[in-house]
Design an enzyme around this catalytic site. Structure first.
Site, mmCIF file in Angstrom:
data_model
loop_
_atom_site.group_PDB
_atom_site.id
_atom_site.type_symbol
_atom_site.label_atom_id
_atom_site.label_comp_id
_atom_site.label_asym_id
_atom_site.label_seq_id
_atom_site.Cartn_x
_atom_site.Cartn_y
_atom_site.Cartn_z
ATOM 1 N N GLU A 34 0.836 -1.207 0.000
ATOM 2 C CA GLU A 34 0.000 0.000 0.000
ATOM 3 C C GLU A 34 0.873 1.260 0.000
ATOM 4 O O GLU A 34 2.080 1.197 0.184
ATOM 5 C CB GLU A 34 -0.899 0.017 1.244
ATOM 6 C CG GLU A 34 -2.383 -0.195 0.988
ATOM 7 C CD GLU A 34 -3.071 1.044 0.442
ATOM 8 O OE1 GLU A 34 -2.383 1.967 -0.012
ATOM 9 O OE2 GLU A 34 -4.312 1.083 0.473
ATOM 10 N N ASN A 121 -5.607 6.727 6.889
ATOM 11 C CA ASN A 121 -5.420 5.803 5.767
ATOM 12 C C ASN A 121 -4.609 6.387 4.629
ATOM 13 O O ASN A 121 -3.642 5.792 4.180
ATOM 14 C CB ASN A 121 -6.806 5.362 5.279
ATOM 15 C CG ASN A 121 -6.764 4.310 4.202
ATOM 16 O OD1 ASN A 121 -6.491 4.602 3.049
ATOM 17 N ND2 ASN A 121 -7.041 3.067 4.582
ATOM 18 N N ASN A 179 -11.423 6.590 1.897
ATOM 19 C CA ASN A 179 -10.196 5.850 1.604
ATOM 20 C C ASN A 179 -9.203 6.745 0.864
ATOM 21 O O ASN A 179 -8.740 7.729 1.413
ATOM 22 C CB ASN A 179 -10.556 4.581 0.820
ATOM 23 C CG ASN A 179 -9.532 3.482 0.958
ATOM 24 O OD1 ASN A 179 -8.343 3.715 0.879
ATOM 25 N ND2 ASN A 179 -9.997 2.258 1.168
ATOM 26 N N ASP A 232 -9.658 2.143 -4.268
ATOM 27 C CA ASP A 232 -8.829 2.346 -3.086
ATOM 28 C C ASP A 232 -8.070 3.650 -3.295
ATOM 29 O O ASP A 232 -8.649 4.713 -3.302
ATOM 30 C CB ASP A 232 -7.907 1.140 -2.895
ATOM 31 C CG ASP A 232 -7.351 1.032 -1.484
ATOM 32 O OD1 ASP A 232 -7.171 2.077 -0.842
ATOM 33 O OD2 ASP A 232 -7.082 -0.087 -1.026
#
Length: 316
Positions: A34, A121, A179, A232
Site C-alpha cells: 500500500e 489511511n 479511503n 482504493d
C-alpha cells in the site's frame, strides 16, 4: 496493446498507454502492499507492507529493495510535503506523522476534540501546506493491519490539518469508509474514495468529487463507481485523468468520469503513484507485489504555493 496488460474501453485510452510497454513486477513478498510515494531527491520509491509492519524502499538506480522503516506502526498511505519530507498515515499509532530531514518523527494529528483518531489511511498536501487525510477504521477493525480497538469518535471522517495552526478539523462527515484521496491538477476539487462496501452490503464503491473553498468542501456527487471490486488509492496525470486501484488492476478515468481503460494486474491493486526521472512511470501496489509500467503521460505536477494575498483570500 497487449491483451494481458491493457484493456481498452474507449479509443482515447490509446493515448494513455504504449503498446510496446509491459507491466513489470519489481518486488514480491508483501502481505498487503500500500501507500506508494516516489522521492525524486533520492530516486527511490517508498511503500507500506502493512501487516508486516514495515515500509520498503525500491532504489531506482539499481533496482534493489530494502527495509526503510522496520517498525512503522503499521503505516499505510504516504505523501511528500512541500519541503520533501515524508508524511505517513499510521494505523498502529492512529496518527499522521512526518519524518523530518534529521530523521526524527513529528506527530501532526492523533486526536480530534480529545478523542483518538481511528486509523488514518491516505494523505495529501495542498499547495498552501494544509494536510488532508482520510480516517476509516480498517486499522482498528482487527489485528491484521493494526491493533483491534473501538472507535472513540464513532464514525469515519475526512480531516484537514491547518498549515499555520496545526488545528485538525473535519471537512467531510458523510462517508462510510473514506479511503484514497487526491486533488485535481488545479486544486479546485478534491476527489475521495468511499470503500464502504467492505462493511455494508451494497455499500459505496465509488469516488466522490468536492469543490474546494478555502478550508471547506462543498458538493460531493459521485464521480465514478468501480466496475470490479472497489476503488482504493488513486492519482491524477497532468491531463486530469484519474488512475485508480481496483480488484482487476488500475482503472483510468477521463476528467468527465468515463472509464477509458484498465491496466490489468494479476493481483488486486491498493494504490498507485507516478514517479521516475520523467514522472511517467506508474508504480502499482497490488497485494503481495510492487509493479510498474511506463506510460506516454506524466503525473500531475504540484501547483505553486499561493502568495500571502492569495492565501488570505482563499482562507477567509
Amino acid at each position: 496493446m497487449s491483451e494481458r496488460d491493457f484493456l481498452e474501453l474507449d479509443e482515447r485510452f490509446n493515448r494513455c498507454v504504449r503498446r510496446s510497454e509491459k507491466v513489470q513486477q519489481l518486488f514480491t513478498g508483501c502481505r498487503w502492499a500500500e501507500g506508494p510515494v516516489y522521492v525524486p531527491a533520492g530516486r527511490y520509491l517508498l511503500w507500506s507492507d502493512i501487516p508486516n509492519d514495515r515500509v520498503l524502499r525500491w532504489d531506482e538506480t539499481d533496482g534493489s529493495v530494502s527495509v526503510f522503516v522496520p517498525s512503522s506502526n503499521y503505516a499505510n498511505g504516504h505523501t511528500l510535503d512541500r519541503e520533501g519530507r515524508v508524511l505517513s498515515c499510521e494505523h498502529g499509532s492512529r496518527s499522521v506523522t512526518r519524518i523530518e530531514h534529521d530523521g526524527s518523527v513529528t506527530t501532526l494529528a492523533s486526536h480530534y476534540q480529545g478523542k483518538r483518531l481511528n486509523s488514518p489511511n491516505d494523505v495529501v498536501v495542498k499547495s498552501d501546506g494544509s494536510i488532508w487525510f482520510t480516517d476509516p477504521a480498517y486499522g482498528i477493525d482487527d489485528d491484521f493491519e493494526g491493533h483491534a480497538a473501538s472507535s472513540e469518535i464513532g464514525a469515519c471522517h475526512v480531516y484537514r490539518i491547518d498549515a499555520q495552526t496545526g488545528e485538525c478539523t473535519i471537512v467531510a462527515d458523510d462517508f462510510v469508509r473514506p479511503n484514497g484521496l487526491a486533488f485535481s491538477t488545479d486544486e479546485k476539487r478534491l476527489y475521495i474514495a468511499d470503500s464502504g462496501v467492505t462493511h455494508l452490503k451494497d455499500g459505496p464503491r465509488h469516488i466522490r468529487v468536492f469543490e474546494v473553498h478555502g478550508r471547506e468542501l462543498r458538493g460531493g456527487e459521485v464521480f465514478a463507481t468501480c466496475t470490479n471490486g472497489m476503488f482504493d488509492g488513486f492519482r491524477f496525470d497532468d491531463a486530469g485523468r484519474l488512475w485508480a486501484g481496483a480488484a482487476d488492476g488500475v482503472h483510468c478515468h477521463h476528467p468527465d468520469g468515463t472509464l477509458l481503460g484498465k491496466i490489468l494486474t494479476p493481483e488486486p491493486v491498493a494504490n498507485v503513484a507516478f514517479g521516475g526521472p520523467q514522472n511517467n512511470q506508474l508504480f502499482i501496489c497490488a497485494t503481495t507485489s510492487l509493479y510498474a509500467v511506463r506510460l506516454p503521460v506524466t503525473g500531475a505536477r504540484r501547483p505553486a504555493a499561493p502568495s500571502e494575498n492569495e492565501s488570505t483570500r482563499s482562507n477567509p
